[in-house]
Design an enzyme around this catalytic site. Structure first.
Site, PDB file in Angstrom:
ATOM      1  N   SER A 102       0.854  -1.186   0.000  1.00  8.67           N
ATOM      2  CA  SER A 102       0.000   0.000   0.000  1.00  8.67           C
ATOM      3  C   SER A 102       0.889   1.235   0.000  1.00  8.67           C
ATOM      4  O   SER A 102       2.003   1.199   0.551  1.00  8.67           O
ATOM      5  CB  SER A 102      -0.899   0.032   1.238  1.00  8.67           C
ATOM      6  OG  SER A 102      -1.559   1.283   1.359  1.00  8.67           O
ATOM      7  N   TYR A 148      -1.621  -0.347  10.264  1.00  5.53           N
ATOM      8  CA  TYR A 148      -1.844  -0.866   8.914  1.00  5.53           C
ATOM      9  C   TYR A 148      -0.661  -0.505   8.011  1.00  5.53           C
ATOM     10  O   TYR A 148      -0.136  -1.348   7.276  1.00  5.53           O
ATOM     11  CB  TYR A 148      -3.134  -0.294   8.339  1.00  5.53           C
ATOM     12  CG  TYR A 148      -3.401  -0.689   6.897  1.00  5.53           C
ATOM     13  CD1 TYR A 148      -3.955  -1.927   6.587  1.00  5.53           C
ATOM     14  CD2 TYR A 148      -3.091   0.182   5.849  1.00  5.53           C
ATOM     15  CE1 TYR A 148      -4.193  -2.289   5.271  1.00  5.53           C
ATOM     16  CE2 TYR A 148      -3.319  -0.175   4.532  1.00  5.53           C
ATOM     17  CZ  TYR A 148      -3.876  -1.407   4.244  1.00  5.53           C
ATOM     18  OH  TYR A 148      -4.104  -1.770   2.939  1.00  5.53           O
TER      19      TYR A 148
END
Length: 249
Positions: free
Chosen positions: A144, A158
């Site tokens: 990501s 995350y």
């Protein structure tokens, strides 16, 4: 790509995983997709693939559970030779500062996003490695852009889990480059999928999309296409790469 070449797509019932499953099926892979709870969504993907003459199987599997991962790969073995793994399964959590994160939240995040990806990569390498009697293969991990942005005030956990995915990608790519296995990652930005709602921000795409340099959020299909490229022979000299699919973010 003949029908006996199998692709495992973890978290393949929705979002990016669904788009990848459908695209790879069109390109001739037999698809083994995993899901955790939404059996109807998983079956819908299988039905969409088989309706077009493809082969697909959905397996309930929590990638953070070693026994589930082993069972997933054993199910895929029945479809044919494993040629591709897309390490897509992952979780987010509600927006939080690090100072307010519980150990349980952190353990869930790392277990699914990091340990799960490692376990799946392990099983894939055991099958693909030419040193272990395999015929080679390709692994694509889902990173990501959060890994380099850090997710401050929202989801540093995350972001950190995706930073670990970047390290896994680079290290494993170099480890198995001589064993017929390529390992790469894609790093999506703001993509219009259901994951934002699961993190308590159903309006996140509408809110942040216009601020992306390209002026909009991306689609799941726009992430699936570069994944398919990395799996293809067109990317035969590409390994250890982290491909940014973030619209310039």
């Amino acid at each position: 790509m003949n029908g006996s070449s199998v692709a495992i797509v973890t978290g393949g019932s929705r979002g990016i995983g669904r788009a990848v499953s459908l695209l790879l099926a069109e390109r001739g892979y037999a698809i083994c997709l995993s899901y955790v709870s939404d059996s109807a969504a998983a079956q819908a993907v299988v039905d969409a693939i088989t309706a077009k003459g493809g082969k697909a199987l959905a397996v309930r599997s929590d990638v953070g559970d070693e026994a589930d991962v082993i069972a997933l790969f054993q199910a895929a073995d029945k479809l044919g030779r494993l040629a591709a793994l897309v390490n897509n399964a992952g979780v987010v959590d509600l927006k939080s500062d690090v100072a307010d994160m519980s150990a349980a939240r952190l353990q869930r995040m790392m277990n699914t996003n990091v340990v799960g990806s490692f376990l799946c990569a392990r099983e894939a390498v055991r099958r693909m490695s030419t040193k272990r009697g395999g015929a080679g293969g390709v692994i694509v991990n889902l990173s990501s852009v959060a890994a380099r942005l850090g997710g401050p005030g929202q989801f540093v956990d995350y972001a950190a889990s995706k930073g670990a995915i970047d390290s896994l990608t680079i290290g494993l790519a170099r480890e198995v480059a001589g064993e017929g296995i390529r390992v790469n990652a894609v790093a999506p930005g703001i993509i219009a999928t259901e994951i934002h709602a699961s993190g308590g921000e159903p309006d996140r795409v509408e809110r942040l999309g216009p601020g992306v340099p390209m002026g909009r959020a991306g689609t799941a299909e726009e992430v699936a296409a570069p994944i398919a490229w990395l799996l293809s022979e067109e990317a035969s000299y590409t390994t250890g790469a982290i491909l940014d699919v973030g619209g310039g973010r």
